[in-house]
Structures are given as C-alpha cells and as structure tokens.
Design an enzyme around this catalytic site. Structure first.
Site, short mmCIF file in Angstrom:
data_model
loop_
_atom_site.label_atom_id
_atom_site.label_comp_id
_atom_site.label_asym_id
_atom_site.label_seq_id
_atom_site.Cartn_x
_atom_site.Cartn_y
_atom_site.Cartn_z
N ARG A 1 -0.44 29.57 109.43
CA ARG A 1 0.04 30.23 108.21
C ARG A 1 1.56 30.20 108.13
NH1 ARG A 1 -4.87 33.70 107.61
NH2 ARG A 1 -4.83 34.79 105.63
N ARG B 1 -0.80 39.84 100.10
CA ARG B 1 -1.35 38.66 100.79
C ARG B 1 -1.01 37.38 100.03
NH1 ARG B 1 -7.32 40.54 101.23
NH2 ARG B 1 -7.70 38.58 102.32
N LYS C 1 -11.75 29.53 101.63
CA LYS C 1 -11.64 28.86 102.93
C LYS C 1 -12.82 29.22 103.86
CE LYS C 1 -7.58 30.59 104.03
NZ LYS C 1 -7.36 31.45 102.85
N ARG D 1 -15.98 40.44 96.93
CA ARG D 1 -16.69 39.80 98.04
C ARG D 1 -17.09 40.77 99.13
NH1 ARG D 1 -11.95 35.91 100.64
NH2 ARG D 1 -10.85 37.55 101.75
N ARG E 1 -14.32 44.10 103.53
CA ARG E 1 -13.10 44.16 104.32
C ARG E 1 -12.15 45.21 103.77
NH1 ARG E 1 -11.04 38.07 105.00
NH2 ARG E 1 -9.07 39.19 104.88
P1 AMP Z 1 -7.93 36.23 106.59
O1 AMP Z 1 -9.25 36.69 107.10
O2 AMP Z 1 -7.63 34.80 106.96
O3 AMP Z 1 -7.73 36.51 105.12
O4 AMP Z 1 -6.82 37.10 107.36
C1 AMP Z 1 -6.76 38.50 107.22
C2 AMP Z 1 -5.43 39.01 107.72
O5 AMP Z 1 -5.28 38.69 109.10
C3 AMP Z 1 -4.21 38.39 107.04
O6 AMP Z 1 -3.89 39.03 105.82
C4 AMP Z 1 -3.14 38.58 108.12
O7 AMP Z 1 -2.70 39.92 108.17
C5 AMP Z 1 -3.93 38.32 109.40
N1 AMP Z 1 -3.92 36.89 109.78
C6 AMP Z 1 -4.98 36.03 109.83
N2 AMP Z 1 -4.61 34.82 110.24
C7 AMP Z 1 -3.27 34.89 110.45
C8 AMP Z 1 -2.28 33.95 110.86
N3 AMP Z 1 -2.60 32.66 111.13
N4 AMP Z 1 -0.99 34.38 110.95
C9 AMP Z 1 -0.65 35.65 110.69
N5 AMP Z 1 -1.53 36.59 110.28
C10 AMP Z 1 -2.82 36.22 110.16
#
Ligand code: AMP
Length: 232
Positions: A97, A181, A22, A136, A170
């Site tokens: 989400r 996740r 994404k 990554r 990360r």
């Molecule tokens: P990402 O960078 O999109 O993989 O997000 C990393 C982490 O941030 C996720 O595993 C969640 O803990 C939190 N997170 C990001 N976006 C959301 C969302 N829309 N709703 C809830 N948690 C989120």
C-alpha cells in the site's frame, strides 16, 4: 480448476481502493487457480482479535481508516509468505500500500528467486465505493463476502458456501472511515500504479462492472500471465 505450474510460485498483486472488490476477486482467483489469497487486512484483523503486540498497535489506526506502519505490515506479510502453502503461488490483496512496502516486497521475493508476475489495478469511481463498502458483510464461518444490494445469499440469512447463519460487518466499513481510507489510497497507494507500470507488470481493469464480468476479465489476465511464465 485450471492447471497452474507454480515453480517458482506465481506472485500476483491486486491494487485498488477500498470497495473496489479486491477481496472478492482474490477469493475467486484462489478457487479457480489454486493460489493463496494473502490479505494484510485479514492478517491485521486476526492480530487485533488475538491481542498480539502488532494487533494492539494496529487497532486504533485501522479504526481511523489510516495505514498501519510499514514496519508492522511488512513483518506480518514476511511471516505469512514463509508458510508452506504459499508455494502454490499467491495473490496479494491490500499489500503493498506504500512505496516502502513495494520495495520491501521486491527485496523479499528476490531472496527466494521470485518476482512479481502481474499487478492488476481495479479501476473504480470513488463515488460508488461508499455504497459498496457500507453494504458489505461476511460469513463468520467461512469468510465468504456478501452485500446487501449486490451479492445476497440465495436464502436470506444463510451462507450459500458453508450454510452458516452468523455474519460479521467490519468496524471500519462505515461512511466516516471510508473517506479516510479513500484518501489514504489516493495519497499513499495510487503511486504504485506507476511503480508497476514502470516495471512492465501493470494491468488495468475497469472494475465498475458486475462481479462475474470482472472475474472473467481477471481470469483471462491471470491465465495469460501464468501461461507466459518461464519454466524454472
Ligand atoms: P483492508 O482489509 O485491506 O481494507 O484493510 C483494512 C485496514 O487494515 C486498512 O484500512 C489499514 O488500516 C490496514 N491495512 C491493511 N493492509 C495494510 C497495508 N498493506 N499497509 C498499511 N495498512 C494496512
């Protein structure tokens, strides 16, 4: 850059599990169409780094690979959407989400006469996601994403995009957290595929291909969707 008429601003959503690509694809669409990538993950990591109240509440949840509360995430997204650059049109990466977030987004957009133009679901196999995620990393200077196997800089240790030599991995990009996740994705986020199908805006894309092939497919969808928008 392709010409895009963005009045009212276009709203695109990228759906898909962690590792589906994404962020990579959102940045490519941002460059090509002049849209703004809105990643709630990036916004939350910035809040954690800045030590804000939201960041303090989110930190442990993110490290465990679980979802941050709808309340916090919706508030962060609402503030970011109100910033001036979003008038160029946005690509939402990692939001919504949950169904609660999707409904909140519909309500937020309705306030400004906007609507969702497309929700693009990146379809991948879970088994491949662990390798994608654990390899990554990104440039500390410009944020460009790189991968140990799939996307290496032309010169080892130097970012092609900005020449930076510092890179970050990360904290949650490890095999243990990936399992949580992925589970969170299947339980809480995958139902949004039906949510957007029912609203007639869903596009599904096979995202097991290479990065450029997927970008070509997504670019075609975005071109078509934007071309079909009614003038304001
Ligand atoms: P990402 O960078 O999109 O993989 O997000 C990393 C982490 O941030 C996720 O595993 C969640 O803990 C939190 N997170 C990001 N976006 C959301 C969302 N829309 N709703 C809830 N948690 C989120």
């Amino acid at each position: 850059m392709d010409a895009v008429a963005t009045t009212p601003p276009a709203v695109l959503i990228l759906l898909g599990p962690p590792g589906a690509g994404k962020g990579t694809q959102a940045r490519m669409l941002e460059d090509r169409f002049g849209l703004v990538q809105l990643s709630t993950g990036d916004l939350l990591r910035a809040a954690v780094a800045a030590g804000t109240e939201a960041g303090k509440a989110a930190r442990a949840v993110m490290e465990a690979g679980e979802l941050v509360s709808d309340e916090i995430v919706i508030a962060i997204l609402r503030d970011r959407l109100a910033e001036a650059d979003c008038a160029r049109g946005v690509i939402l990466d990692g939001f919504p989400r949950t169904t609660v977030q999707a409904e909140a987004l519909d309500a937020l957009l309705a306030e400004t006469g906007q609507r969702i133009d497309a929700a693009i679901s990146l379809e991948v196999e879970d088994a491949a996601m662990v390798e994608r995620i654990s390899g990554r990393y990104s440039c500390a200077g410009c944020g460009e994403g790189w991968h140990d196997s799939f996307k290496r800089p032309a010169t080892e240790g130097v970012c092609d995009k900005c020449g930076g030599t510092e890179f970050d991995r990360r904290a949650d990009d490890n095999a243990e957290t990936v399992a949580s996740r992925l589970a969170a994705y299947h339980e809480r986020t995958a139902p949004l595929i039906a949510y957007y199908r029912d609203r007639g805006v869903l596009h599904s894309v096979d995202a097991m291909d290479g990065i450029d092939a997927i970008a070509g497919t997504l670019g075609g969808i975005v071109n078509t969707v934007i071309g079909q928008r009614a003038p304001a």
